[in-house]
Design an enzyme around this catalytic site. Structure first.
Site, short mmCIF file in Angstrom:
data_model
loop_
_atom_site.label_atom_id
_atom_site.label_comp_id
_atom_site.label_asym_id
_atom_site.label_seq_id
_atom_site.Cartn_x
_atom_site.Cartn_y
_atom_site.Cartn_z
N HIS A 29 -9.29 -0.04 5.22
CA HIS A 29 -9.01 -0.38 3.82
C HIS A 29 -10.14 -1.26 3.29
CE1 HIS A 29 -5.32 -0.26 1.19
NE2 HIS A 29 -6.03 -1.17 0.51
N GLU A 46 -8.00 5.43 -0.01
CA GLU A 46 -8.62 5.68 -1.31
C GLU A 46 -10.14 5.80 -1.20
OE1 GLU A 46 -7.18 2.66 -4.01
OE2 GLU A 46 -5.11 3.36 -3.86
N GLU A 97 1.23 4.53 -1.53
CA GLU A 97 1.26 3.43 -2.47
C GLU A 97 1.85 3.90 -3.80
OE1 GLU A 97 -2.38 1.33 -3.22
OE2 GLU A 97 -2.90 1.18 -1.09
#
Length: 382
Positions: free
Chosen positions: A127, A174, A307
């Site tokens: 992350h 992401e 998320e």
């Protein structure tokens, strides 16, 4: 918000939500056991702001406190049965071969153990590591990106080899070209997006190959992969290709959706109203969930919405309605969801907090209740 305002909030009654028929395979059965998830956000994923004498201080630098077993117990007691533990690694590796600091890896394992010992499903990932010095989805940076992804996941696979299938590995959070006009969103036919998705496909394959080459439960561990920025548009694009895996039914698609954006994520200039009887509120949710279901779940590939959430805009009833509708429709499509909780409750930031980690109390229990009422997997959760 006063107690009177809390008492005035109601959990909506949702009717006539169609249940979508999905295939029956081991991966979908496994994912359906995840009833409802919660993110330990802005914690182990925090990145260096200034210099810390002790690298371990980073954990509390964004959320304001260190994780404790009591926090995780509160999550379980509330009814969640899964926790996503986002982790940034680049602040904790050497620059030669990306060896992870033993102290940091020990701490990540300790937090994972808080959840595993309470019989929760756990997701760990990489992350906030997007940087040309570590991982960056562009061809000119792929040599370093390959080394970083292979090194991090080889070490994690070795450290967690004895952990059973309740521990899930998620390759990249992401993944995107940070600091560019193309950082967010996704559009077909744009060269920068196409290049990035191709790089992500390659790194996802490297991730799967690295885990499968390791010992223990890694031989058949469930693995999560995402497309560009984990957006639904990039995920349903034909440019995103699932990795090849020697084992069938062990891959999970990861997607994130703070939808509808003006209500859920946008700050100044956004909207605070979510109306169950207005298509402008509900259609964006239906649309992206249909896209993910039709491409993946209907074809036997599970999806986890790792998320989602809605910022606090002094609009508790609207957030309760949103959470209920979102969860009910995801459940109807066999897609479990993880609320993004960053331990933030007030101010102009991304205020997604539900659990006050200092007081060990739920600031917005009605949102939790709404999600639990419609998560729908109780019959297979044990």
């Amino acid at each position: 918000m006063t107690d009177t305002m809390h008492k005035a909030v109601r959990i909506p009654t949702l009717e006539n939500i169609p249940v979508f028929s999905a295939p029956d395979n081991e991966a979908l059965r496994f994912v359906r056991q995840i009833r409802l998830g919660w993110n330990l956000g802005n914690t182990l994923d925090a990145t260096r702001r200034g210099q810390f004498r002790d690298e371990m201080a980073i954990e509390a630098s964004w959320c304001g406190c260190f994780t404790t077993p009591e926090m995780i117990q509160q999550v379980k007691d509330a009814g969640f049965n899964a926790i996503r533990v986002p982790v940034s690694w680049h602040n904790h590796v050497n620059s030669q071969d990306f060896t992870i600091s033993p102290r940091w890896l020990d701490r990540v394992q300790e937090v994972v153990d808080y959840a595993i010992s309470r019989d929760l499903y756990v997701i760990i990932n990489t992350h906030h590591d997007e940087s040309p010095d570590y991982f960056y989805p562009a061809q000119q940076h792929m040599e370093t990106s390959r080394r970083f992804v292979a090194a991090i996941w080889a070490q994690l696979a070795q450290r967690f080899q004895a952990y059973d299938h309740k521990l899930i590995f998620e390759c990249l959070n992401e993944p995107r070209q940070t600091g560019t006009p193309y950082e967010w969103g996704f559009k077909e036919g744009v060269a920068e997006y196409s290049e990035a998705v191709g790089c992500i496909n390659e790194l996802n394959q490297l991730f799967v190959d690295t885990i499968r080459a390791a010992d223990g439960y890694n031989a058949d561990r469930f693995l999560m992969v995402s497309s560009y920025a984990a957006t639904p548009d990039a995920t349903i694009s034909e440019q995103f290709v699932l990795p090849k895996d020697a084992l069938p039914h062990r891959l999970i698609v990861s997607a994130h959706a703070y939808t509808p954006y003006p209500f859920a994520l946008q700050g100044a200039g956004g909207v605070s109203v979510f109306r169950l009887d207005e298509r402008s509120s509900t259609t964006p949710i239906d649309k992206f969930m249909d896209g993910l279901f039709n491409r993946f779940v209907a074809n036997g590939v599970p999806v986890i919405l790792g998320e989602f959430g809605a910022r606090n805009k002094d609009n508790l009833q609207d957030r309760v309605d949103f959470a209920a509708y979102y969860i009910a429709n995801a459940t109807a499509r066999s897609m479990p969801c993880f609320w993004w909780d960053n331990n933030a409750f007030t101010g102009q930031g991304e205020t997604f907090g539900l659990l006050n980690r200092r007081s060990l109390s739920w600031t917005w229990p009605e949102i939790v209740q709404a999600m639990l009422q419609y998560c729908g997997f109780d019959e297979v959760a044990e």
